[in-house]
Design a protein around this motif. Structure first.
Motif, mmCIF file in Angstrom:
data_model
loop_
_atom_site.group_PDB
_atom_site.id
_atom_site.type_symbol
_atom_site.label_atom_id
_atom_site.label_comp_id
_atom_site.label_asym_id
_atom_site.label_seq_id
_atom_site.Cartn_x
_atom_site.Cartn_y
_atom_site.Cartn_z
ATOM 1 N N TYR A 1 -5.957 11.812 -1.368
ATOM 2 C CA TYR A 1 -7.016 12.382 -0.539
ATOM 3 C C TYR A 1 -6.452 13.053 0.717
ATOM 4 C CZ TYR A 1 -11.244 12.986 2.134
ATOM 5 O OH TYR A 1 -12.252 13.537 2.865
ATOM 6 N N TYR A 2 -5.600 12.335 1.454
ATOM 7 C CA TYR A 2 -5.077 12.898 2.708
ATOM 8 C C TYR A 2 -3.886 13.811 2.453
ATOM 9 C CZ TYR A 2 -8.025 9.382 4.747
ATOM 10 O OH TYR A 2 -9.102 8.622 5.077
ATOM 11 N N ILE B 1 0.463 0.317 9.994
ATOM 12 C CA ILE B 1 -0.802 0.282 10.718
ATOM 13 C C ILE B 1 -1.917 -0.228 9.823
ATOM 14 C CG2 ILE B 1 -2.573 1.703 11.806
ATOM 15 C CD1 ILE B 1 -0.682 2.627 13.583
ATOM 16 N N PRO C 1 13.681 9.679 4.490
ATOM 17 C CA PRO C 1 12.867 9.416 5.674
ATOM 18 C C PRO C 1 11.746 10.431 5.895
ATOM 19 C CG PRO C 1 14.941 10.423 6.296
ATOM 20 C CD PRO C 1 14.993 10.231 4.817
ATOM 21 N N ASN C 2 11.793 11.546 5.177
ATOM 22 C CA ASN C 2 10.823 12.606 5.460
ATOM 23 C C ASN C 2 9.478 12.323 4.825
ATOM 24 O OD1 ASN C 2 13.072 13.695 6.486
ATOM 25 N ND2 ASN C 2 13.320 15.268 4.933
ATOM 26 N N PRO C 3 8.403 12.729 5.479
ATOM 27 C CA PRO C 3 7.083 12.608 4.861
ATOM 28 C C PRO C 3 7.023 13.469 3.600
ATOM 29 C CG PRO C 3 6.908 13.218 7.176
ATOM 30 C CD PRO C 3 8.337 13.335 6.809
ATOM 31 N N TYR D 1 0.851 -1.199 0.000
ATOM 32 C CA TYR D 1 0.000 0.000 0.000
ATOM 33 C C TYR D 1 0.886 1.249 0.000
ATOM 34 C CZ TYR D 1 -2.871 3.366 2.798
ATOM 35 O OH TYR D 1 -3.505 4.460 3.315
ATOM 36 N N SER E 1 -0.530 13.356 2.677
ATOM 37 C CA SER E 1 0.791 13.174 3.250
ATOM 38 C C SER E 1 1.137 11.686 3.294
ATOM 39 C CB SER E 1 0.785 13.794 4.637
ATOM 40 O OG SER E 1 1.773 13.228 5.432
ATOM 41 N N ASN F 1 4.378 8.636 4.022
ATOM 42 C CA ASN F 1 5.720 8.375 4.531
ATOM 43 C C ASN F 1 5.996 6.876 4.492
ATOM 44 O OD1 ASN F 1 5.294 7.081 7.299
ATOM 45 N ND2 ASN F 1 3.946 8.854 7.377
ATOM 46 N N VAL G 1 4.542 15.306 0.498
ATOM 47 C CA VAL G 1 3.194 15.828 0.288
ATOM 48 C C VAL G 1 2.797 15.607 -1.168
ATOM 49 C CG1 VAL G 1 1.744 17.870 0.365
ATOM 50 C CG2 VAL G 1 3.491 17.534 2.095
ATOM 51 N N ARG H 1 12.760 3.872 2.419
ATOM 52 C CA ARG H 1 13.396 4.970 3.144
ATOM 53 C C ARG H 1 14.688 5.387 2.450
ATOM 54 N NH1 ARG H 1 15.203 5.854 9.349
ATOM 55 N NH2 ARG H 1 17.076 6.936 8.771
#
Lengths: 297, 386
Positions: free
Chosen positions: A215-216, A226, A121-123, A40, A218, A220, A125, A116
């Protein structure tokens, strides 16, 4: 109340898409593919890379471009899934099931930390964001973008169901799920069918990743962890190995979380979700729609 | 079979013994009187707060270069050792242990409070004084460890600043939202108490905690919106903050939004989207852009690193200067003597004002200001000085 149900349904449709791949792989080769949630994440990053490289083009035709990117990312993620199966799982086809499970955890970490290295490592956009207007239905506020995403999710699920129930490929998958040895004796190319199942399952997870990213906004490299656990929970609630169960389980889990958050508070959301996993495993291990499971990990 | 086990056990024991020795000899490094004095810094260089680490590292490096140019401390040069804390408790403990093993004399790092907490005991055992530039949960000083000093305003002071701004803005119904981390809940709890004390029309109508690291907060947002607040105060970090601001606006919330200092970063605006983020307030310790008379400092920072300083660059710069001052006053690199010297400092000029530690090892004055998002930047809205 309507708003809570709607929020639950929306999140649930993402869980359902990811849970389908989980369930399909489990149904066919009895493997809990822990790397599935990370596919995902891979999907979200493939979509991100495509969108940033065509940024001039996407600015003008955002929704159409997003659908094209969605399809391309599904192909990319599907191929990644096939590669994982070929490299990590196929050599262990006849090994004890525990080895496969441990390999899956390893594959999951390899994907996370590999991404990574590639993407940093940074999120990040997303360059294209779905937002826009919303409509009011029975007191709930429903975004048009949300409706489009749920529509895409339902279309993908219907297509998958038709494929598994109607086509020759689908019949081969069901045959292998029932008895791999007998299928091979009847001339089914087991490896090819399993690879195809991985392709489809991973592509669905990738689609969910791109949809979540757009949609969201952001993304990473750890975002798959999760949702992987949640999709597993959804698959168990619905009955792991069953298609309709995965869809139902996703929606049920989304609703459970939405109501749990509302009545218990936000920090209880995951506790609530995973408590239901334990409850189902002890009281009804076959899930809502599952068949009798003879072996579990 | 038995022999193998024995061999394994032997190897294990000897490795342990060896690594133990290394610790002892490595630790003796800092009392040696030649070579550079090493300052350790555990800050997030990766992970959800990775934007902050480089700002802090550069700020500290700038101070070190200035001090070295003037001859260093106690006739020795200063050196910076930066380790990645990733804003994660486990990674931060590893980072702290690495710094202790490398024989650092003092620690000048610490950004996320939850990640800084487990490093306190590591440095305490090694008798290493810590000057924490950014982390500011009251949990950090509640254990009253002799080696822990905060030079950033605490959660108590931040909550006070927030509530005085809420009063100024005539807020009536305030929703407090945290991300369940030590830093964040500290501020919401204090703010709730302070709001209760104001005695006016202002009420805290909701206190909500969310899980960090997710992307869908619609259920939380629904709860917030249905409590009908006119002011939402988010005290977590920018990653989730951006998502929550966006989802609040999508859910039709038109009231005011304020964030705490952990959310003050340009990424907040890009995650939320420029439109939803406009006008969002923030409680923040003074940044270089908002400080009067920091022009020269900004110029020398730009000259050295070719980029603008960011949040906590000045605080990290200050942390190194305070560390150097304490070692000079103590005329020693011994932890206990440095701690005594730190407590004696009175009126040392920091960016946020004159330094004097309270008995709790925190600043006497917090120096918080209110920023506001305008375009793609945070600008000063009010310095809360009147």
């Amino acid at each position: 109340m309507t708003q809570i149900i709607w929020n639950g349904l929306f999140v649930g449709s993402f869980y359902a898409l990811v849970a389908l791949g989980y369930s399909m792989v489990y149904g066919i080769m009895k493997l809990l593919n822990f790397a599935h949630g990370d596919l995902y994440m891979v999907g979200a990053f493939v979509g991100f890379a495509l969108l940033t490289s065509f940024s001039g083009f996407t600015a003008t035709l955002s929704l159409v471009a997003l659908l094209v990117v969605l399809l391309l990312s599904m192909v990319g993620t599907g191929l990644a899934g096939v590669a994982i199966e070929r490299i990590a799982y196929r050599p262990l086809r006849n090994a004890p099931r525990l080895s496969l499970l441990i390999t899956a955890v390893g594959a999951s970490f390899a994907l996370e930390y590999g991404m990574r290295i590639v993407a940093g490592p940074n999120p990040q956009v997303y360059p294209v964001r779905l937002g826009g207007s919303s409509v009011h239905v029975l007191g709930a506020r429903i975004g048009v973008a949300q409706l489009v995403l749920i529509g895409v999710a339902i279309a993908l699920m219907v297509a998958l169901n038709a494929m598994v129930m109607r086509s020759r490929q689908g019949r081969a998958m069901r045959a292998i799920a029932l008895d791999p040895v007998a299928s091979r004796l009847m001339g089914v190319d087991v490896n090819r069918v399993i690879a195809r199942a991985f392709f489809i399952g991973s592509a669905l997870a990738g689609a969910a990743g791109v949809m979540a990213g757009s949609y969201y906004g952001s993304i990473n490299f750890l975002m798959g962890f999760i949702i992987g656990l949640k999709a597993f929970t959804a698959a168990v609630i619905g009955g792991i190995g069953s298609f309709k169960g995965a869809m139902l389980g996703g929606v049920v889990l989304g609703l459970l979380e939405a109501f749990g958050t509302h009545y218990l508070g936000g920090q209880w959301r995951d506790v609530f979700a995973f408590a239901f996993l334990i409850l189902f495993l002890t009281v009804r291990p076959t899930g809502l729609l599952g068949e009798r499971v003879t072996e579990r990990v | 079979m038995r022999k193998t086990k024995l061999a394994v056990a032997l190897v294990a024991v000897s490795t342990l013994a060896l690594s133990g020795c290394q610790g002892v000899f490595g630790g003796s490094d800092k009392s040696s009187s030649d070579g550079p004095i090493v300052l350790g810094m555990a800050v997030p260089m990766s992970g959800s707060s990775s934007a902050i680490g480089p700002y802090m590292k550069n700020g500290a490096q700038l101070a070190i270069d200035e001090i070295n140019a003037k001859g260093g401390v106690l006739g020795r040069k200063l050196k910076l050792n930066v380790q990645d804390s990733a804003c994660d408790p486990k990674t931060a403990s590893t980072a702290a242990n690495k710094l202790v093993a490398a024989g650092v004399t003092m620690s000048v790092g610490g950004y996320c409070s939850s990640a800084t907490l487990p490093t306190l005991s590591v440095f305490n055992k090694a008798n290493t004084p810590m000057i924490i530039p950014a982390a500011n949960s009251a949990d950090l000083v509640s254990q009253h460890l002799p080696n822990v000093f905060l030079i950033n305003g605490t959660g108590v002071q931040q909550a006070q600043a927030a509530v005085s701004w809420l009063t100024k803005q005539k807020a009536t119904r305030v929703a407090l939202v945290d991300d369940s981390t030590s830093y964040s809940t500290d501020i919401t709890k204090r703010a709730k108490t302070d709001i209760g004390k104001t005695g006016g029309a202002m009420k805290a109508v909701l206190h909500e905690s969310v899980n960090a690291g997710e992307s869908d907060y619609s259920s939380n947002v629904h709860d917030i919106v249905s409590a009908h607040p006119d002011f939402v105060y988010w005290t977590g970090y920018y990653q989730e903050g951006g998502l929550i601001i966006r989802q609040l606006r999508q859910a039709g919330y038109h009231g005011k939004i304020m964030v705490a200092d952990g959310s003050v970063d340009g990424k907040l605006i890009s995650v939320a989207g420029q439109q939803p983020a406009q006008g969002v307030y923030a409680t923040m310790t003074e940044t270089p852009d908002t400080m009067p008379g920091a022009g020269d400092w900004i110029a020398s920072y730009k000259k050295k690193f070719g980029a603008e300083p960011g949040p906590y660059s000045p605080q990290s710069y200050d942390a190194v200067r305070v560390a150097a001052k304490a070692m000079k006053d103590a005329k020693s690199t011994d932890g206990k003597k440095i701690e005594a010297a730190l407590m004696k400092i009175d009126g040392f000029p920091l960016f946020s004002g004159k330094l004097k530690f309270t008995a709790d090892h925190t600043l006497t004055q917090g120096g918080f200001v209110i920023l506001q998002v305008s375009g793609t930047k945070f600008t000063l809205a009010d310095d809360l000085k009147n």
